[in-house]
Design a protein around this motif. Structure first.
Motif, PDB file in Angstrom:
ATOM      1  N   ALA A   2       0.831  -1.196   0.000  1.00  0.00           N
ATOM      2  CA  ALA A   2       0.000   0.000   0.000  1.00  0.00           C
ATOM      3  C   ALA A   2       0.875   1.259   0.000  1.00  0.00           C
ATOM      4  O   ALA A   2       1.988   1.272   0.533  1.00  0.00           O
ATOM      5  CB  ALA A   2      -0.923   0.006   1.214  1.00  0.00           C
ATOM      6  N   THR A   3       0.367   2.328  -0.615  1.00  0.00           N
ATOM      7  CA  THR A   3       1.071   3.601  -0.680  1.00  0.00           C
ATOM      8  C   THR A   3       0.308   4.650   0.107  1.00  0.00           C
ATOM      9  O   THR A   3      -0.924   4.739  -0.015  1.00  0.00           O
ATOM     10  CB  THR A   3       1.220   4.060  -2.146  1.00  0.00           C
ATOM     11  N   TYR A   4       1.019   5.426   0.901  1.00  0.00           N
ATOM     12  CA  TYR A   4       0.402   6.474   1.703  1.00  0.00           C
ATOM     13  C   TYR A   4       1.214   7.764   1.568  1.00  0.00           C
ATOM     14  O   TYR A   4       2.429   7.727   1.355  1.00  0.00           O
ATOM     15  CB  TYR A   4       0.343   6.089   3.188  1.00  0.00           C
ATOM     16  N   PHE A   5       0.541   8.889   1.694  1.00  0.00           N
ATOM     17  CA  PHE A   5       1.217  10.175   1.766  1.00  0.00           C
ATOM     18  C   PHE A   5       1.404  10.517   3.240  1.00  0.00           C
ATOM     19  O   PHE A   5       0.473  10.387   4.037  1.00  0.00           O
ATOM     20  CB  PHE A   5       0.393  11.260   1.073  1.00  0.00           C
ATOM     21  N   LEU A  67       0.012  10.604  -7.874  1.00  0.00           N
ATOM     22  CA  LEU A  67       1.452  10.399  -7.760  1.00  0.00           C
ATOM     23  C   LEU A  67       1.991  10.077  -9.142  1.00  0.00           C
ATOM     24  O   LEU A  67       1.932   8.944  -9.606  1.00  0.00           O
ATOM     25  CB  LEU A  67       1.750   9.273  -6.774  1.00  0.00           C
ATOM     26  N   ASN A  70       0.005   7.820 -11.557  1.00  0.00           N
ATOM     27  CA  ASN A  70      -0.780   6.866 -10.777  1.00  0.00           C
ATOM     28  C   ASN A  70      -1.716   7.589  -9.812  1.00  0.00           C
ATOM     29  O   ASN A  70      -1.493   8.746  -9.442  1.00  0.00           O
ATOM     30  CB  ASN A  70       0.148   5.923  -9.990  1.00  0.00           C
ATOM     31  N   VAL A  72      -3.410   7.249  -6.017  1.00  0.00           N
ATOM     32  CA  VAL A  72      -3.407   6.585  -4.712  1.00  0.00           C
ATOM     33  C   VAL A  72      -4.815   6.716  -4.142  1.00  0.00           C
ATOM     34  O   VAL A  72      -5.262   7.815  -3.810  1.00  0.00           O
ATOM     35  CB  VAL A  72      -2.367   7.218  -3.764  1.00  0.00           C
TER      36      VAL A  72
END
Length: 314
Positions: A2-5, A67, A70, A72
């Motif tokens: 998973a990607t998070y800011f 991003l 992409n 998120v």
């Protein structure tokens, strides 16, 4: 994955970057929050010498991040704030205190850790029904054995070295209160509080930033600092800290301002009611006439001479 800011301290960014070369140096832990006792997320980094609180700021409506090319999907923002490990230790050591309030004996840290596990950690053989309350023993152990935890013991414990290898500890409320007072002094500095619009706005709203209110302003800044520290303190500890300050002059000032606001609001309401009553009376005076007068108003006067024509000279 998973990607998070996220917003991270520089030291945590450096720690994560170093992990690629030297192995993992950052670990996320679920530990009891010092104020609510509910399991919360923290990050142990810089080889266990520093701690950060991890919070997710969720937008009111569903949002996403872009991003590059992409998307998120998770629009939350993770905020990681450096945290004093002393706050996490407070409820853990308080849980070991005798019901009669006695201080107990000076003991090695390993013995204290065993008691903490008995009181706080979740028993794997009897997990709670609500998984949100589960505390992992490995997470608790990682924190209690960390460098930052050992360093924080002196902020709230009486420490005595028996031998160069053995040091014994005992939780001390006076030592903790003195430490929290030093923290309040630092957080009361105008240079720090002026960076918070909320604190400045509240001080101005309470009339503490007017000329001649310097002493009251100092008390207001101290109370604001106490309120900030209270976000990470059990209620009893916060009450003990607050009791060391005399806020009587500030409370009297705020009470006077509150009473003045009530008086102004009452006078405004009274004027509004008086104006509304006068308007109703005016409407009544301008109300409809008798039935005969109303019929005359509706009568067809086309071709009829005006009454004044009968009184002119011919």
């Amino acid at each position: 994955m998973a990607t998070y800011f996220s917003i991270l301290p520089n030291e945590l960014i450096d720690s994560i970057s170093a992990a690629h070369a030297d192995g993992p140096s950052t670990r996320f832990l679920r530990l009891p929050h010092p104020r609510t006792s509910m399991p919360s997320l923290f990050a142990l980094y810089a080889t266990g010498s520093q701690l950060a609180e991890v919070q997710a700021v969720a937008p009111p409506n569903e949002q996403s991040w872009f991003l590059g090319d992409n998307v998120v999907a998770d629009g939350r923002l993770l905020v990681m704030t450096p945290m004093d490990p002393t706050f996490l230790l407070i409820p853990l050591l308080i849980a070991l205190q005798s019901p009669d309030g006695s201080l107990g004996q000076l003991r090695p840290w390993d013995d204290i850790v065993e008691d903490i596990f008995t009181k706080v950690a979740t028993d794997p053989a009897d997990p709670p029904k609500d998984r949100s309350t589960i505390l992992d023993a490995a997470d608790l152990s990682a924190f209690l054995e960390s460098t930052c935890c050992r360093s924080a013991l002196g902020n709230m414990c009486q420490c005595e070295a028996i031998t160069p290898e053995i040091t014994v500890y005992r939780y001390s409320p006076p030592i903790l209160t003195a430490y929290l007072q030093r923290k309040v002094v630092r957080l009361s500095q105008p240079s720090l509080q002026e960076g918070s619009k909320t604190v400045t706005r509240n001080l101005a709203k309470d009339g503490l930033m007017d000329d001649g209110k310097e002493e009251l302003l100092k008390l207001g800044r101290t109370r604001a600092a106490c309120d900030l520290v209270s976000q990470y303190l059990p209620r009893d500890v916060y009450n003990a800290l607050k009791a060391t300050y005399d806020f009587t002059p500030l409370d009297a000032h705020l009470k006077t301002m509150h009473e003045a606001d009530i008086l102004i609001a009452a006078e405004s309401t009274a004027k509004g009611k008086k104006g509304a009553a006068a308007g109703k009376d005016s409407k009544k005076r301008k109300g409809k006439g008798s039935q005969g007068v109303e019929k005359l108003k509706k009568a067809n006067t086309e071709g009829m001479s005006k009454l004044s024509s009968y009184f002119t000279k011919k």
